[in-house]
Structure formats: structure tokens, C-alpha cells
Write a protein that holds these residues in place. Structure first.
Motif, PDB file in Angstrom:
ATOM      1  N   VAL A 101       0.805  -1.227   0.000  1.00 49.94           N
ATOM      2  CA  VAL A 101       0.000   0.000   0.000  1.00 49.94           C
ATOM      3  C   VAL A 101       0.834   1.271   0.000  1.00 49.94           C
ATOM      4  O   VAL A 101       0.292   2.362  -0.204  1.00 49.94           O
ATOM      5  CB  VAL A 101      -0.961   0.027   1.214  1.00 49.94           C
ATOM      6  CG1 VAL A 101      -1.880  -1.182   1.196  1.00 49.94           C
ATOM      7  CG2 VAL A 101      -0.195   0.093   2.537  1.00 49.94           C
ATOM      8  N   ALA A 102       2.154   1.152   0.249  1.00 48.46           N
ATOM      9  CA  ALA A 102       2.995   2.344   0.376  1.00 48.46           C
ATOM     10  C   ALA A 102       3.125   3.074  -0.959  1.00 48.46           C
ATOM     11  O   ALA A 102       3.666   2.531  -1.919  1.00 48.46           O
ATOM     12  CB  ALA A 102       4.371   1.956   0.903  1.00 48.46           C
ATOM     13  N   GLU A 103       2.635   4.287  -1.007  1.00 58.91           N
ATOM     14  CA  GLU A 103       2.772   5.153  -2.174  1.00 58.91           C
ATOM     15  C   GLU A 103       2.509   6.578  -1.741  1.00 58.91           C
ATOM     16  O   GLU A 103       1.900   6.806  -0.678  1.00 58.91           O
ATOM     17  CB  GLU A 103       1.798   4.753  -3.287  1.00 58.91           C
ATOM     18  CG  GLU A 103       0.346   4.802  -2.885  1.00 58.91           C
ATOM     19  CD  GLU A 103      -0.581   4.352  -4.001  1.00 58.91           C
ATOM     20  OE1 GLU A 103      -1.772   4.712  -3.949  1.00 58.91           O
ATOM     21  OE2 GLU A 103      -0.128   3.646  -4.913  1.00 58.91           O
ATOM     22  N   PRO A 104       2.974   7.569  -2.476  1.00 62.15           N
ATOM     23  CA  PRO A 104       2.755   8.971  -2.074  1.00 62.15           C
ATOM     24  C   PRO A 104       1.266   9.270  -1.911  1.00 62.15           C
ATOM     25  O   PRO A 104       0.444   8.880  -2.743  1.00 62.15           O
ATOM     26  CB  PRO A 104       3.354   9.763  -3.244  1.00 62.15           C
ATOM     27  CG  PRO A 104       4.348   8.839  -3.852  1.00 62.15           C
ATOM     28  CD  PRO A 104       3.778   7.469  -3.710  1.00 62.15           C
ATOM     29  N   GLY A 105       0.916   9.915  -0.820  1.00 65.42           N
ATOM     30  CA  GLY A 105      -0.453  10.321  -0.582  1.00 65.42           C
ATOM     31  C   GLY A 105      -1.351   9.249  -0.011  1.00 65.42           C
ATOM     32  O   GLY A 105      -2.557   9.484   0.159  1.00 65.42           O
ATOM     33  N   VAL A 106      -0.828   8.066   0.300  1.00 65.52           N
ATOM     34  CA  VAL A 106      -1.666   7.023   0.885  1.00 65.52           C
ATOM     35  C   VAL A 106      -2.231   7.511   2.225  1.00 65.52           C
ATOM     36  O   VAL A 106      -1.560   8.217   2.978  1.00 65.52           O
ATOM     37  CB  VAL A 106      -0.859   5.716   1.080  1.00 65.52           C
ATOM     38  CG1 VAL A 106       0.252   5.905   2.093  1.00 65.52           C
ATOM     39  CG2 VAL A 106      -1.776   4.582   1.513  1.00 65.52           C
ATOM     40  N   GLY A 107      -3.483   7.161   2.503  1.00 63.45           N
ATOM     41  CA  GLY A 107      -4.094   7.569   3.759  1.00 63.45           C
ATOM     42  C   GLY A 107      -3.478   6.865   4.948  1.00 63.45           C
ATOM     43  O   GLY A 107      -3.028   5.715   4.849  1.00 63.45           O
ATOM     44  N   TYR A 108      -3.458   7.557   6.083  1.00 64.72           N
ATOM     45  CA  TYR A 108      -2.818   6.996   7.271  1.00 64.72           C
ATOM     46  C   TYR A 108      -3.469   5.692   7.727  1.00 64.72           C
ATOM     47  O   TYR A 108      -2.779   4.755   8.148  1.00 64.72           O
ATOM     48  CB  TYR A 108      -2.840   8.015   8.419  1.00 64.72           C
ATOM     49  CG  TYR A 108      -2.270   7.445   9.703  1.00 64.72           C
ATOM     50  CD1 TYR A 108      -0.928   7.119   9.803  1.00 64.72           C
ATOM     51  CD2 TYR A 108      -3.100   7.237  10.813  1.00 64.72           C
ATOM     52  CE1 TYR A 108      -0.411   6.591  10.969  1.00 64.72           C
ATOM     53  CE2 TYR A 108      -2.588   6.709  11.980  1.00 64.72           C
ATOM     54  CZ  TYR A 108      -1.245   6.386  12.053  1.00 64.72           C
ATOM     55  OH  TYR A 108      -0.740   5.855  13.209  1.00 64.72           O
ATOM     56  N   LEU A 109      -4.794   5.588   7.615  1.00 64.83           N
ATOM     57  CA  LEU A 109      -5.476   4.385   8.072  1.00 64.83           C
ATOM     58  C   LEU A 109      -5.029   3.150   7.296  1.00 64.83           C
ATOM     59  O   LEU A 109      -5.060   2.033   7.822  1.00 64.83           O
ATOM     60  CB  LEU A 109      -6.993   4.554   7.950  1.00 64.83           C
ATOM     61  CG  LEU A 109      -7.641   5.527   8.937  1.00 64.83           C
ATOM     62  CD1 LEU A 109      -9.148   5.610   8.685  1.00 64.83           C
ATOM     63  CD2 LEU A 109      -7.371   5.100  10.375  1.00 64.83           C
ATOM     64  N   ALA A 110      -4.592   3.348   6.062  1.00 62.42           N
ATOM     65  CA  ALA A 110      -4.152   2.212   5.252  1.00 62.42           C
ATOM     66  C   ALA A 110      -2.875   1.582   5.786  1.00 62.42           C
ATOM     67  O   ALA A 110      -2.621   0.394   5.535  1.00 62.42           O
ATOM     68  CB  ALA A 110      -3.944   2.649   3.801  1.00 62.42           C
ATOM     69  N   ILE A 111      -2.064   2.370   6.509  1.00 64.46           N
ATOM     70  CA  ILE A 111      -0.837   1.808   7.082  1.00 64.46           C
ATOM     71  C   ILE A 111      -0.925   1.634   8.592  1.00 64.46           C
ATOM     72  O   ILE A 111      -0.095   0.954   9.185  1.00 64.46           O
ATOM     73  CB  ILE A 111       0.388   2.670   6.722  1.00 64.46           C
ATOM     74  CG1 ILE A 111       0.232   4.097   7.270  1.00 64.46           C
ATOM     75  CG2 ILE A 111       0.623   2.687   5.223  1.00 64.46           C
ATOM     76  CD1 ILE A 111       1.479   4.945   7.065  1.00 64.46           C
ATOM     77  N   ALA A 112      -1.934   2.228   9.232  1.00 62.88           N
ATOM     78  CA  ALA A 112      -2.040   2.135  10.688  1.00 62.88           C
ATOM     79  C   ALA A 112      -2.293   0.698  11.135  1.00 62.88           C
ATOM     80  O   ALA A 112      -1.690   0.217  12.110  1.00 62.88           O
ATOM     81  CB  ALA A 112      -3.158   3.050  11.195  1.00 62.88           C
TER      82      ALA A 112
END
Length: 468
Positions: free
Chosen positions: A358-369
Motif C-alpha cells: 500500500v505504500a505510495e505517495p499520498g496514501v491515507g494513514y489508516l491504510a498503514i495504521a
């Protein structure tokens, strides 16, 4: 022989009180040591501005601490066994506090780096002896629970380090990350001298050739790992340092096999739990520390967070290391160490794969939380179990030696992890844009996942043990 609080004639309530004070003192000391390994990273911008430091000097501000820490760990364990673990632990606390004053008052970056070297030396005389004092104070049935609490308190540094560093950067007063160690050091020194009982390992002379060879070998390998990405892995400096380190460690192993009173008895490695858990902690900390190094940068460079916001964003990842180890510590005696090591590093590896996807510029924080929480949970499942596997696989008189070996492998793993993840990062990305950084970050995270898988495989070699 090792002194334990299970002394005849001592009322149970008093024995419990003594153990509590040992747990409080050693856990708080470990918190300070781990915190100072992490807090500087997010304060580097302020240090650069105030002291006019170059990029290389900033790198050494971080690495000098870990370098002297790793080089002196085995020496500290040997000296503590010989001259008294409490005495040497107290000397380490005092050295750490004095070094913190040097860092806080540093008028230039050279003085700051020198202070960080001295801080690392103090830390080296704290960590292995903290584990040895704690293990000596608790009987086997209570030891896993105590180690769980110890790991939880140390784990507070994981979320607190980046957050504190970010807050200091925002406030523009970086010396306070060092000043705070001075009153803490005074309190810890008082508790050590008044509440902690002395214990010793084998009554033998310090193995001076072993100390020199172990220190030289560790220094050579650490120097090569730290300088490899800057000077080039094929450079004469890096290759020569690595070869010298390996040669010194080879001579160390040969000498230990022949010595009448070895610094690191080789028979300890015949215990599968001891050997496997040391490999586990090398891979565990290499993956965790390396990913933390890049995650903090991804939040800022890739997603545009400020230093304080990045520290706050890492809080869910770090908070698991506060809660989970206590839960593990209460269950290791029932289920053994292997399930927690394998499941923990397996969960951490899966979470890193998720982050890489999922790591890409502008990814939402919830996607990595969510994967951050899973990663932290896996790391926290593994650590107290690995500690327990090492410390319950050796006789009480070898606790200091075992603690030193375990701590040295952890520090070497951290340096190795950062170095290897940087190789993955530079092979596919860079700092020119957020897109380029994200590509490199993905490769670095996948490399960290590989280290976690290697640690999980090593964990399968930890033997089952009888229920306590």
C-alpha cells in the motif's frame, strides 16, 4: 556464585519487595538506554542547524552510540561477573549520566559525537547486567513474567523515542533530550545502591585477550556495516574492516575453546535455545530497527508529515510493545518460547508485506495504521520469549555472559538491518521525489520482511521445554 533473593530466613513479603525494586530499577534503566538509541533520529534537523553539522557528522551522531554500545557489551558482562554485577551496573548508570551532560552542553558536533561514544559505553555496562541482575533476583517460575514486564518498559521507548524527538525538534531545544537523563541517572544510581542486591558470575580472572579480540572483532564488523553505504561495500576501508573483524572473532572463538577460564564458554552454544534465540534477536532487531529508520522518513518525505506528526503516527506501532510483552511473559511458562517467537516474527513479516503493497505517495494513514499495529504486535510477541529462551538455557553463574551475548547480537542486528535495508532502498529509489522515495521504501520494507522470516525460521529450532 550468583546471589538470589531466595535466601533462607527472608520473609516472603520482603523477598517480593526486593524483587519489585530490582524489576523497577533495571526496567527503568533499560528504558533510558533504548530511548537514547531512538530519540536522536528526529532531532537531527535541530542539531544540524545549531551546530552546523554535515550529513556525515549527523550520521555519526546516531551511529557512535550503537558502535561503542556493541563493542563493549561482552566486556561489560565479563567484568560484571568478576567484580559484581550491581557495582558495574551502577558504574554504567553514572557514566551514562555524565555522558549525557557532555552531549547536552556540546558546543560543537565533535564534542557531541564524543559524548555519544561515552553514552554508548555507559549503556553497554547497563543492559547485559540489568538482565543478569533481574534474572538472578527471580526464581525460574517467576522469571518469564518479570522478563515480560522488563520488555514492556523497554518497549515504551519505541513510541516515546520518535515522539519525544519530534517534540524537541518542534520546540527547538534539542539538548533537553540529553538533560533529562541526568536526574533519571541520579535516581537510578540511588536505587541501585540501596535496593538491589549484589550478584556475581564465576569467580575468575577477566580474560584480557578475549576482551581485546571480542572488542576488535565487533568494532571491525560494526564499522564495515556503518560505513558500507557511504564509502562503498567494495572499498578497501570496508572490506579491510570486515576482514579484520572476522579474523579477530575467529581468533576469539579459537582462544575461547582453549582457555581455562573463557570469557564466552563455547559450550553454551550446544544449547539449542541459547544459539537459536541469539540468531532470532539478530534478525528481530535488524528488521524492526531498519524498518523504523525508514518508516519515520516515509511519513515525512513520502507523506509530508512534520517531525512531531510522524512521531504521533508511529505511536500505535510502538504502544503494542508496552502491552503485549507482559501478556507473553505470563504465558511463556505454560506454552514455551517457540510459539511466541515464530508467530511473532511471522506476523511482523506479513504486516511488512501489507505495508509494501500500500505504500505510495499520498496514501491515507489508516491504510498503514493497521499493519503498523500488527507489526508492532509481532515484534512484541517475540522479544520477551527470545530473552527467556536465552536466559533459561544457561546455568545461573553464566547469566551475565548470556545477557552480554544476547545484547551484543541485538545491537549487531540493528546495525546490519539498517545497512541491508539501505542497500534495498538505494537499489530502487532515492530522495529526489516522494515517488522515488516510495519505491525505495517498498524495497527496504520487503528486505525487512525477509529478515523477519529468517528469524522465524531460526525460532523453530528453540526446543520445547517443560511447563513451569
Amino acid at each position: 556464585m550468583s546471589t538470589c533473593t531466595e535466601q533462607a530466613g527472608v520473609p516472603p513479603a520482603e523477598r517480593g519487595s526486593r524483587r519489585t525494586w530490582v524489576l523497577v530499577t533495571t526496567s527503568m534503566a533499560s528504558l533510558v538506554v533504548v530511548l537514547d538509541a531512538l530519540v536522536v533520529a528526529t532531532a537531527l534537523t535541530a542539531i544540524k542547524t545549531d551546530l552546523g553539522a554535515s550529513v556525515t557528522e549527523l550520521e555519526w551522531t546516531v551511529n557512535a552510540y550503537g558502535l561503542s554500545f556493541a563493542v563493549l557489551l561482552m566486556t561489560a558482562a565479563a567484568v560484571g561477573d568478576r567484580w559484581g554485577r550491581r557495582r558495574v551496573f551502577a558504574a554504567g548508570v553514572a557514566t551514562f549520566a555524565v555522558a549525557s551532560v557532555v552531549c547536552a552542553a556540546a558546543p560543537d558536533v565533535g564534542t557531541l559525537i564524543a559524548g555519544r561514544v561515552l553514552q554508548g559505553a555507559g549503556a553497554a555496562f547497563i543492559m547485559p547486567l540489568a538482565l543478569a541482575l533481574l534474572t538472578a533476583a527471580f526464581p525460574p517460575a517467576l522469571r518469564p513474567g518479570a522478563l515480560g514486564v522488563f520488555a514492556s518498559v523497554s518497549g515504551v521507548a519505541v513510541p516515546l523515542g520518535p515522539l519525544l524527538g519530534g517534540a524537541v525538534v518542534a520546540g527547538g531545544s534539542w539538548p533537553w533530550i540529553f538533560w533529562v537523563n541526568v536526574p533519571l541517572g541520579a535516581v537510578l544510581l540511588h536505587l541501585t545502591l540501596t535496593r538491589v542486591e549484589e550478584s556475581r558470575g564465576p569467580d575468575r580472572a577477566v580474560d584480557v585477550p578475549g576482551v581485546v579480540l571480542a572488542g576488535t572483532g565487533t568494532l571491525g564488523l560494526m564499522w564495515a556495516l556503518i560505513q558500507g553505504n557511504t564509502a562503498g561495500w567494495a572499498s578497501a576501508q570496508v572490506v579491510g574492516s570486515a576482514v579484520a573483524g572476522l579474523l579477530a572473532l575467529g581468533l576469539f572463538v579459537r582462544g575461547q575453546g582453549r582457555a581455562a577460564e573463557p570469557m564466552l564458554p563455547l559450550h553454551l552454544f550446544r544449547e539449542r535455545g541459547f544459539t537459536a534465540a541469539n540468531v532470532v534477536i539478530f534478525c528481530h532487531w535488524g528488521s524492526a530497527f531498519g524498518v523504523l529508520f525508514f518508516m519515520a522518513q516515509f511519513l515525512q518525505t513520502g507523506l509530508g508529515y512534520g517531525p512531531l506528526a510522524a512521531g504521533l503516527a508511529l505511536m500505535p506501532w510502538g504502544l503494542t510493545t508496552v502491552v503485549v510483552p507482559q501478556w507473553v511473559g505470563r504465558r511463556v511458562g505454560r506454552f514455551g518460547e517457540r510459539p511466541f517467537v515464530v508467530a511473532g516474527l511471522g506476523l511482523h513479516a506479513l504486516a511488512l508485506l501489507w505495508i509494501a503493497l500500500v505504500a505510495e505517495p499520498g496514501v491515507g494513514y489508516l491504510a498503514i495504521a493497521v499493519p503498523l499495529v500488527l507489526s508492532g504486535t509481532g515484534i512484541a510477541l517475540c522479544l520477551p520469549a527470545a530473552q527467556s529462551a536465552v536466559l533459561t538455557s544457561v546455568a545461573p553463574r553464566f547469566l551475565g555472559t548470556a545477557s552480554g551475548a544476547f545484547s551484543a547480537m541485538r545491537q549487531l542486528g540493528g546495525a546490519f538491518g539498517v545497512a541491508v535495508l539501505v542497500v534495498g532502498f538505494t537499489a530502487t529509489g532515492g530522495y529526489a521525489s516522494s515517488e522515488e522515495f516510495s519505491r525505495g521504501f517498498t524495497a527496504a520494507v520487503l528486505t525487512g520482511a525477509g529478515l523477519a522470516v529468517a528469524g522465524a525460521l531460526a525460532g523453530t529450532a528453540i526446543p520445547r521445554r517443560e511447563k513451569l
